[in-house]
Design an enzyme around this catalytic site. Structure first.
Site, mmCIF file in Angstrom:
data_model
loop_
_atom_site.group_PDB
_atom_site.id
_atom_site.type_symbol
_atom_site.label_atom_id
_atom_site.label_comp_id
_atom_site.label_asym_id
_atom_site.label_seq_id
_atom_site.Cartn_x
_atom_site.Cartn_y
_atom_site.Cartn_z
ATOM 1 C CG HIS A 1 25.255 67.678 -72.763
ATOM 2 N ND1 HIS A 1 25.686 67.154 -73.860
ATOM 3 C CD2 HIS A 1 26.594 67.142 -72.146
ATOM 4 C CE1 HIS A 1 26.588 66.547 -74.106
ATOM 5 N NE2 HIS A 1 27.282 66.235 -73.010
ATOM 6 C CE LYS B 1 28.307 70.276 -74.408
ATOM 7 N NZ LYS B 1 29.624 70.613 -73.689
HETATM 8 N N1 NAI Z 1 36.104 66.016 -72.061
HETATM 9 C C1 NAI Z 1 35.261 65.426 -71.045
HETATM 10 O O1 NAI Z 1 35.387 64.393 -70.631
HETATM 11 C C2 NAI Z 1 34.203 66.807 -70.549
HETATM 12 C C3 NAI Z 1 34.581 67.894 -70.808
HETATM 13 N N2 NAI Z 1 33.781 69.050 -70.222
HETATM 14 C C4 NAI Z 1 34.157 70.356 -70.845
HETATM 15 O O2 NAI Z 1 34.791 70.750 -69.878
HETATM 16 C C5 NAI Z 1 34.432 72.458 -70.078
HETATM 17 C C6 NAI Z 1 34.065 72.923 -68.392
HETATM 18 O O3 NAI Z 1 32.958 72.097 -68.352
HETATM 19 P P1 NAI Z 1 32.145 72.789 -66.623
HETATM 20 O O4 NAI Z 1 33.139 72.465 -65.789
HETATM 21 O O5 NAI Z 1 30.872 71.939 -67.047
HETATM 22 O O6 NAI Z 1 31.955 74.253 -66.834
HETATM 23 P P2 NAI Z 1 32.337 75.382 -65.760
HETATM 24 O O7 NAI Z 1 31.507 76.687 -66.557
HETATM 25 O O8 NAI Z 1 31.259 74.807 -64.686
HETATM 26 O O9 NAI Z 1 33.413 75.622 -65.491
HETATM 27 C C7 NAI Z 1 34.625 76.048 -66.250
HETATM 28 C C8 NAI Z 1 35.541 76.722 -65.179
HETATM 29 O O10 NAI Z 1 36.697 77.222 -65.779
HETATM 30 C C9 NAI Z 1 36.878 78.585 -65.357
HETATM 31 N N3 NAI Z 1 37.783 79.607 -66.278
HETATM 32 C C10 NAI Z 1 37.287 80.020 -67.308
HETATM 33 N N4 NAI Z 1 38.371 80.685 -67.782
HETATM 34 C C11 NAI Z 1 39.353 80.853 -67.006
HETATM 35 C C12 NAI Z 1 40.727 81.215 -67.017
HETATM 36 N N5 NAI Z 1 41.093 82.040 -67.818
HETATM 37 N N6 NAI Z 1 41.592 80.950 -65.962
HETATM 38 C C13 NAI Z 1 41.063 80.017 -64.957
HETATM 39 N N7 NAI Z 1 39.746 79.353 -64.850
HETATM 40 C C14 NAI Z 1 39.027 79.854 -66.008
HETATM 41 C C15 NAI Z 1 35.602 79.284 -64.840
HETATM 42 O O11 NAI Z 1 35.823 80.317 -63.734
HETATM 43 C C16 NAI Z 1 34.918 77.818 -64.409
HETATM 44 O O12 NAI Z 1 35.081 77.640 -63.065
HETATM 45 C C17 NAI Z 1 33.526 72.460 -70.856
HETATM 46 O O13 NAI Z 1 33.998 72.993 -72.161
HETATM 47 C C18 NAI Z 1 32.879 71.327 -71.058
HETATM 48 O O14 NAI Z 1 32.124 70.692 -72.643
HETATM 49 C C19 NAI Z 1 32.850 68.582 -69.381
HETATM 50 C C20 NAI Z 1 32.836 67.313 -69.019
HETATM 51 C C21 NAI Z 1 33.513 66.260 -69.502
HETATM 52 O O1 LIG Z 2 29.811 70.170 -70.899
HETATM 53 C C1 LIG Z 2 29.454 69.125 -70.401
HETATM 54 O O2 LIG Z 2 28.990 68.834 -69.355
HETATM 55 C C2 LIG Z 2 30.189 67.793 -71.075
HETATM 56 N N1 LIG Z 2 30.932 68.044 -72.128
HETATM 57 C C3 LIG Z 2 31.642 67.099 -72.772
HETATM 58 C C4 LIG Z 2 31.066 67.070 -74.201
HETATM 59 O O3 LIG Z 2 30.893 68.019 -74.790
HETATM 60 O O4 LIG Z 2 30.837 66.261 -74.970
HETATM 61 C C5 LIG Z 2 31.503 65.851 -72.257
HETATM 62 C C6 LIG Z 2 30.174 65.398 -71.392
HETATM 63 O O5 LIG Z 2 29.200 65.066 -72.206
HETATM 64 C C7 LIG Z 2 29.845 66.642 -70.625
#
Ligand code: NAI
Ligand SMILES: O=C(O)C1=N[C@H](C(=O)O)C[C@H](O)C1
Length: 273
Positions: free
Chosen positions: A160, A164
């Site tokens: 990643h 992350k």
């Molecule tokens: N399940 C999936 O398919 C995927 C999961 N993820 C997960 O999604 C999460 C976010 O990833 P990213 O977008 O890369 O992170 P990021 O750090 O770019 O975005 C997180 C956002 O959440 C906001 N946030 C945090 N606390 C908050 C609150 N109390 N109220 C409102 N907003 C709040 C932050 O200000 C930020 O804008 C991670 O846990 C990541 O692992 C990421 C990609 C795919």
């Molecule tokens: O944090 C990310 O970017 C991602 N998070 C998810 C994970 O923890 O597996 C999904 C994806 O791989 C991207």
């Protein structure tokens, strides 16, 4: 003019990497409308129109730091934020009877208990990876693990970007769970999640995890089955975040009219055994 009869979707963490992708995905969709965008208190997008935040024309949706007010006007919440926020949103989405689609990873067992409690009152769809490809890989991993014995060591390797914050990734844990299920063991009993120093030889039957962090890698996962004489590698590469966002929107629409309960992407995609 937005069609107000379409399911209204709130995106939490709207300024994040996934938040921005999700907003664009909902705006591009003919099946849903953007009902709200939530950011954390003190964020400089709060109080501004989301269209201008994204560098375009105003869209008539103001970014708010009041999640309940936003959820009350929506049919679904798509939430890729952070564990503490997601636990709070689970209770509020249940109160508003909105489908809660959770992509957030790094959730602790006590967070999962709170989400399960919320799912007694509303539909929750949660998955560490919302892409079609990874969910197919989960099922393939289970089948390959069931077909091979412990002469094959299983390792899950994830790659990643350097921002992350959690490891192993949510996807790696899904793949580890699938491998353990295929083998008929509990992942907690066999997971080897960190090697450093004189670790001793690898224990037969363990499922190992390794996390690589670098640059802008969106998300890549290998499941390695290695014996003395041959190796099988199952691999998924996410080329861009739209695969996660499209899956999340599909989950939000799938959740409409479902009863309370906790579901995953295998349910949404019809891939459950
Ligand atoms: N399940 C999936 O398919 C995927 C999961 N993820 C997960 O999604 C999460 C976010 O990833 P990213 O977008 O890369 O992170 P990021 O750090 O770019 O975005 C997180 C956002 O959440 C906001 N946030 C945090 N606390 C908050 C609150 N109390 N109220 C409102 N907003 C709040 C932050 O200000 C930020 O804008 C991670 O846990 C990541 O692992 C990421 C990609 C795919
Ligand atoms: O944090 C990310 O970017 C991602 N998070 C998810 C994970 O923890 O597996 C999904 C994806 O791989 C991207």
């Amino acid at each position: 003019m937005t069609d107000q009869s379409l399911p209204g979707i709130v995106i939490t963490g709207g300024s994040g990497r996934m938040g921005q992708m999700l907003i664009r995905t909902v705006l591009d969709s003919d099946a849903a409308r953007l009902a709200g965008v939530v950011e954390r208190q003190g964020h400089d997008w709060v109080g501004r129109d989301i269209g201008t935040c994204l560098g375009g024309a105003p869209l008539g949706v103001t970014v708010t730091d009041d999640p309940l007010e936003a959820f009350a006007k929506a049919q679904a919440v798509i939430d890729f934020t952070a564990p503490a926020a997601t636990v709070e949103f689970a209770a509020l989405a249940a109160q508003a009877r909105a489908t809660h689609v959770i992509g957030t990873t790094g959730l602790a067992p006590e967070d999962l208990e709170k989400i399960a409690a919320a799912a007694r009152h509303a539909t929750v769809v949660r998955a560490g990876n919302m892409s079609l490809g990874v969910n197919l890989l989960v099922q393939l991993t289970k089948r390959v693990a069931a077909a091979l014995d412990e002469d094959f060591d299983i390792e899950v390797i994830e790659y990643h970007h350097n921002r992350k914050v959690d490891a192993p990734s949510g996807t790696a844990l899904m793949l580890g769970e699938a491998a353990a299920e295929g083998r008929g063991v509990a992942l907690d009993d066999v997971a080897d999640r960190g090697r450093d120093g004189i670790t001793g030889a690898r224990k037969r039957g363990d499922i190992g995890f390794a996390a690589i962090r670098g640059g802008g890698i969106v998300g890549e996962h290998d499941v390695l089955f290695a014996s003395e004489a041959e190796r099988i590698v199952l691999r998924h590469v996410a080329e861009d975040r739209s695969v996660f966002a499209r899956g999340a929107l599909k989950a939000a629409l799938w959740g409409q009219g479902k009863g309370p309960g906790e579901y995953d992407m295998l349910d949404v995609l019809g891939l459950k055994d």
